[in-house]
Design a protein around this motif. Structure first.
Motif, short mmCIF file in Angstrom:
data_model
loop_
_atom_site.label_atom_id
_atom_site.label_comp_id
_atom_site.label_asym_id
_atom_site.label_seq_id
_atom_site.Cartn_x
_atom_site.Cartn_y
_atom_site.Cartn_z
N ALA A 79 1.00 -1.31 0.03
CA ALA A 79 0.03 0.15 0.14
C ALA A 79 0.77 1.10 -0.13
CB ALA A 79 -0.77 0.13 1.13
N ASN A 80 0.57 2.09 -0.80
CA ASN A 80 1.30 3.49 -0.99
C ASN A 80 0.11 4.57 -1.00
OD1 ASN A 80 2.71 5.93 -1.33
ND2 ASN A 80 3.95 5.01 -3.16
N GLU A 81 -0.57 5.12 0.23
CA GLU A 81 -1.68 5.72 0.04
C GLU A 81 -1.62 6.94 1.00
OE1 GLU A 81 -4.11 4.80 -1.80
OE2 GLU A 81 -3.68 2.78 -2.37
N LEU A 86 -6.34 5.67 2.84
CA LEU A 86 -6.28 4.59 3.67
C LEU A 86 -7.28 4.44 4.51
CD1 LEU A 86 -4.32 2.26 3.55
CD2 LEU A 86 -3.20 3.45 5.40
N ASN A 89 -10.78 3.68 2.96
CA ASN A 89 -10.73 2.43 2.41
C ASN A 89 -11.02 1.13 3.35
OD1 ASN A 89 -10.85 3.25 0.07
ND2 ASN A 89 -8.90 2.92 -0.59
N TYR A 158 -4.19 -5.63 5.30
CA TYR A 158 -3.32 -5.97 4.28
C TYR A 158 -2.45 -7.28 4.68
CZ TYR A 158 -4.14 -1.56 2.04
OH TYR A 158 -4.73 -0.26 1.60
#
Length: 164
Positions: A79-81, A86, A89, A158
């Motif tokens: 994840a790169n949010e 983040l 979601n 995740y």
């Protein structure tokens, strides 16, 4: 003490107002008051234009200081949010209390809900919000709550784990 050593390290890291800081578990060993002061310090330096890379397992610290979050699993970025994306979601979890146990039993039969007690369930929403709200009209609902989901719970999504 570990806390005093940590405070000294933080003072040294910030004292020359560097443009870039790399902080690895900076609140480790700090008492809650000093953790809050650290968060204030990080946010102050961000406002001054500093770039701060923070590695932390303290999810409240991440939520209160970071603009972006990278989650790394087995050496890969999963994840790169932005922190806002983040949080948006994350799973929608609801705690619903019904008038009686028969209502609870009927709801559990209809949905994949987890029983908390005789009249209360927990549900991770997988259908649309509109459909969910409409379906509740056929039950005697006493209360409907959406407990705050921490960044830690998002992180565990995740990793495929669950918070006990």
């Amino acid at each position: 003490s570990k806390g005093m050593k940590q405070k000294l390290g933080i003072v040294i890291a910030f004292m020359n107002k560097p443009e870039i800081l790399l902080l690895d578990e900076p609140s480790s060993g700090l008492d809650p008051l000093m953790q809050n002061k650290l968060i204030d310090l990080v946010n102050t330096h961000k406002k001054m234009g500093a770039t701060i890379l923070l590695s932390s397992h303290m999810f409240e610290e991440v939520e209160r200081t970071c603009d972006r979050v990278l989650i790394i699993k087995q050496g890969y970025i999963v994840a790169n949010e932005s922190i806002e994306t983040l949080k948006a979601n994350r799973h929608k979890r609801y705690v619903i209390s019904f008038k009686d146990q028969s209502q609870t039993d009927r709801f559990i039969d209809a949905y994949d809900a987890k029983r908390i007690n005789q009249t209360t369930v927990s549900l991770d929403l997988t259908i649309s919000m509109n459909d969910f709200i409409q379906s509740l009209t056929s039950y005697d609902v006493v209360s409907l709550d959406m407990p705050h989901q921490s960044l830690e719970e998002v992180f565990m999504q995740y990793y495929g784990g669950d918070i006990a």
